[in-house]
Design an enzyme around this catalytic site. Structure first.
Site, PDB file in Angstrom:
ATOM      1  N   HIS A   1      -4.043   8.872  46.548  1.00  0.00           N
ATOM      2  CA  HIS A   1      -3.234   9.139  47.738  1.00  0.00           C
ATOM      3  C   HIS A   1      -2.758   7.798  48.244  1.00  0.00           C
ATOM      4  CE1 HIS A   1      -2.079  11.463  51.399  1.00  0.00           C
ATOM      5  NE2 HIS A   1      -2.106  10.245  51.905  1.00  0.00           N
ATOM      6  N   CYS A   2      -1.468   7.619  48.274  1.00  0.00           N
ATOM      7  CA  CYS A   2      -0.929   6.312  48.622  1.00  0.00           C
ATOM      8  C   CYS A   2      -0.483   6.294  50.079  1.00  0.00           C
ATOM      9  CB  CYS A   2       0.258   6.011  47.717  1.00  0.00           C
ATOM     10  SG  CYS A   2       0.957   4.393  47.995  1.00  0.00           S
TER      11      CYS A   2
END
Lengths: 466, 166
Positions: free
Chosen positions: A194-195
Site C-alpha cells: 500500500h503506497c
C-alpha cells in the site's frame, strides 16, 4: 437420463445473479435516505474502505496518504524548472530541453493519477451463499482437537506447496499472491504494497502504472537535476561564482535541493522494482522471504517463468485484467435491501483536502503493511524497499525523513543529517524481521518496538512502519 | 449419501430462499415460470497451475441426479480454455501492452482490451449453455465474473415434476 420432467428454466425470466438495470437510472446522488426501490449502483454499497468519485468511475483509498504532496511537489518542481531554467537553457543550449521535460512531466502525472485512481485488483467479498458453503467445508474437515483447525488450505503450484489463507473479512480463501490490505479493508490480487505516496494499494491491475510512474519519475528527476546543474554551472562561469548564479535564479536552488535528495531514493526504488519485475516477485513476497529458501527448504518462486525477459513482459505487458468489483453496475432490487451499506460515500467531484490534517497526522495514518524486514539482497543500494520512499517530500523536510514512518521523528534533526540518518536507519530497520505479516495485515504500532530499538532514534520512523 | 444430500439441500433451502425469491411458492401455473431455488453448488478455482483463472473440473455430487458428468466437464473445460485465451501471454498481448505503455496507458480509456472481448465471448457461451443444457435440467450457471472470478455458481432449482421421488 431424464426420467423426470424438469421444469424448463427460462434464464431470461429469472431474477438472477445478474442485476437487471432498472429503466431510468436517476442519479444515485444522495440516495441513502430514499426508499429501497431507487436504483443503486454497487459502489454505493461497497464494503471496503474506499472512496468513489464520478459516480463510481474513479476509486481511491479512504486515506489519500500524501498523494496531494507528491503531486504538489512534482508540479511545483517542474513549474520552477520551466520558469527559471528553461529560458536560459533554450537560449544557451537547445530548445529540446523543455520538450523533453514537458513530455516526461506529462507522462509522470498521468501514470501517477492512473496508479492512484485505478482499482488495484480488489476482490469482491464472498456472497453469503459462498461463505456458507466454505464454512461448511471447513467444519466438516475439522478434527477433534480443542483448538479450531487452522484456516489454511494447501495447494500445489508448479510442484511448490503454497498455503492459502482464509480471509475472515472477505469470507473466502485468498487466491495465491493475494493479501488483505487493512488500510483499504480489501483483499487485493497480487498485492505488492500500500503506497501512501500514491494513496492507493499497488496490486495486479495497477502495478504496471506504478512501475512506469517510478521509472519515468527517476528520469524526470535526473533530467531536471542535470539541467539545473548545467544551468547554474553556465551562469557561474567567468568567475562569477555559485552564489551569484543562485541569486539570479532562486527557483533553481529549490529544485536542486528537491532533486538531489529525491533522485537517490527514487532511483533506488526503481532499481528494486526492476529486480522484482524481472524475477516476478511482489514486494510483499520479497519482504516475507516466501521464496528465498530460508530454513533450508528447497523453494523457488513458482510463478516465475524462469526467464527475465518473459517475466518482465508478463508483469508489465501482459493482458490487462478487468476490474472485478463492477462499481458502476446496478444492484439487483432484492439484494439492495440486504447488502449492508457500510461505507457509502456521496459522490463529489471535488477531492477532499487531506493536507488539513497536517503532515504528521498523514504520516501517522499512512502505514504500509509489509515492511522492511528481510536482509537487503547483496547489499544493493536500493534501501528504499517496500517503502516507496519518494525523496521529494522526504529529505528536505526534517520532519519527514521517510515516507513510511508511522511516527514522525522526534525533534528536528538538521536537514543535512536527515538523509544520512535516514539511510542508516533504513538499513538497520531492514534487518528486523517483521512478525506481523501473516493474516490480515494491520498497522500495528506495538510492532514498532523491535524495529526502533534496532534502528536507533530516527530508525523509529522507518521501522515503526508496521 | 443421498440422505446427507437431502439434509444439505433442505438446510440450504431454508437458508437461501429468503435471499432469492420473494414470491410465495404455490403450485400454480403462474409459478412454473419462477421455480424456487433448491440449493447452490460452487465450483471452486483450481490453483495448481498458478494464478491463472481456472476452475476445478471435479463433478459435484449434488448434480449427479441432474447432469451428465461429461457435460459438466465439457462446460468447465471450455470455460477454462476461454479464460486461458484471455490471459494468454503472447505476441498480441505484448504488443497491446507495449502500445499502451507508450501512450501512458491512456488507450485503455478508449479501447476495449483483448481480455474484455474474451469476457464477452464467455458470457455469450454461458448464456448459450444455460439455454441449451442447464435450463432444461433445472439448473442455472452464473457467469464467474459476477462472483469476482472466484467460483462458478450453479443454482439448482426445485424439481416440480409430478411423482418425482428425488
Amino acid at each position: 437420463m431424464k426420467n423426470c420432467e424438469y421444469q424448463q428454466i427460462d434464464p431470461q425470466a429469472l431474477p438472477p445473479a445478474t442485476p437487471n438495470p432498472p429503466p431510468p437510472p436517476r442519479g444515485p446522488h444522495g440516495d441513502r435516505g430514499e426508499e429501497p426501490t431507487a436504483p443503486r449502483r454497487k459502489w454505493q454499497v461497497f464494503p471496503g474502505k474506499n472512496r468513489f468519485y464520478c459516480d463510481g468511475r474513479i476509486i481511491v483509498a479512504r486515506q489519500s496518504g500524501v498523494l496531494p504532496l507528491t503531486l504538489g511537489l512534482i508540479i511545483v518542481t517542474c513549474g520552477l524548472f520551466f520558469i527559471f531554467d528553461c529560458p536560459f537553457l533554450v537560449k544557451h543550449l537547445t530548445s529540446c530541453i523543455p520538450v523533453i521535460g514537458g513530455l516526461l512531466f506529462v507522462f509522470v502525472v498521468i501514470t501517477l493519477l492512473q496508479t492512484s485512481l485505478t482499482d488495484p485488483g480488489i476482490l469482491p467479498r464472498a456472497t453469503p451463499d459462498e461463505a456458507a458453503d466454505i464454512e461448511k467445508q471447513i467444519d466438516n474437515t475439522g478434527n477433534a482437537s480443542y483448538r479450531p483447525p487452522p484456516r489454511t488450505k494447501e495447494v500445489l503450484i508448479n510442484q511448490q506447496v503454497v498455503k492459502l489463507k482464509y480471509c475472515f473479512t472477505c469470507k473466502m480463501f485468498r487466491p495465491p499472491r493475494t493479501s488483505h490490505c487493512s488500510l483499504c479493508d480489501n483483499c487485493v490480487e497480487r498485492f505488492d504494497h500500500h503506497c501512501p505516496w500514491v494513496g492507493n494499494c499497488v496490486g495486479k491491475r495497477n502495478y504496471r502504472f506504478f512501475y512506469t510512474f517510478i521509472v519515468s519519475l527517476s528520469f524526470l528527476t535526473a533530467f531536471i537535476f542535470g539541467c539545473v546543474t548545467t544551468h547554474l554551472a553556465l551562469r557561474a562561469q567567468g568567475g562569477k561564482g555559485l552564489m551569484f548564479a543562485l541569486q539570479e535564479s532562486p527557483g533553481s536552488a529549490v529544485e536542486l535541493v528537491v532533486c538531489f535528495f529525491s533522485v537517490w531514493s527514487i532511483l533506488g526504488l526503481s532499481g528494486f522494482h526492476t529486480y522484482l519485475v524481472s524475477s516476478n516477485l511482489t514486494t510483499n513476497e520479497d519482504i516475507k522471504g516466501s521464496w528465498s529458501g530460508k530454513s533450508g527448504e528447497d523453494v523457488s518462486n513458482p510463478y516465475s517463468h524462469k526467464n527475465i525477459f518473459v517475466n518482465c513482459c508478463s508483469v508489465l505487458c501482459g493482458p490487462m485484467p478487468p476490474s472485478l468489483i463492477d462499481r458502476r453496475g446496478f444492484l439487483p432490487a432484492d439484494e439492495s435491501v440486504q447488502t449492508a451499506a457500510v461505507d457509502t460515500e456521496l459522490p463529489t467531484l471535488a477531492t477532499k483536502s487531506v493536507c488539513t490534517q497536517g503532515t504528521k497526522g498523514l504520516l501517522e495514518s499512512a502505514t504500509i503493511p509489509p515492511l522492511l524486514s528481510a536482509s537487503c539482497p547483496q547489499g544493493k543500494p536500493h534501501s528504499a524497499r517496500s517503502c516507496p520512499d519518494k525523496g521529494p517530500a522526504v529529505n528536505p523536510d526534517p520532519e519527514l525523513p521517510t515516507s513510511c514512518g508511522r511516527r514522525p521523528a522526534a525533534g528536528s534533526p538538521p536537514a543535512r543529517h536527515a538523509k544520512a540518518r535516514a539511510k542508516k536507519s533504513k538499513r538497520a530497520a531492514q534487518r528486523v524481521p517483521n512478525p506481523s505479516l501473516d493474516g490480515p495485515v494491520s498497522p500495528a504500532s506495538p510492532d514498532a518496538g523491535p524495529g526502533s530499538q534496532a534502528g536507533g532514534h530516527v530508525g523509529a520512523t522507518f521501522a515503526s512502519l508496521h | 449419501g443421498r440422505s446427507f444430500n437431502a439434509s444439505l439441500l433442505s438446510s440450504f433451502n431454508i437458508g437461501i430462499t429468503g435471499l432469492c425469491f420473494k414470491k410465495v411458492k404455490t403450485h400454480s401455473l403462474q409459478d412454473l415460470r419462477q421455480p424456487a431455488v433448491s440449493s447452490k453448488v460452487f465450483v471452486q478455482r483450481d490453483y495448481n497451475s498458478g494464478t491463472i483463472s481456472k476452475f476445478q473440473t471435479k463433478f459435484p455430487s449434488e448434480l449427479e441426479s441432474r447432469l451428465d458428468k461429461q457435460q459438466f466437464e465439457e462446460t468447465i473445460q471450455t470455460l477454462n480454455n476461454l479464460y486461458a485465451e484471455a490471459e494468454k501471454l503472447g505476441g498480441k498481448s505484448y504488443l497491446e501492452g507495449c502500445l499502451a505503455c507508450l501512450t501512458a496507458y491512456t488507450i485503455f480509456l478508449c479501447m476495449e482490451t483483448h481480455y474484455e472481448k474474451v469476457l464477452k465471448k464467455i458470457s455469450r457461451y454461458i448464456k448459450d449453455q444455460n439455454e441449451k443444457i442447464y435450463a432444461p435440467r433445472g439448473l442455472l450457471l452464473t457467469d464467474p465474473i459476477e462472483r469476482g472470478l472466484r467460483v462458478v455458481e450453479i443454482t439448482i432449482f426445485e424439481d416440480r415434476s409430478i411423482g418425482s421421488g428425488r
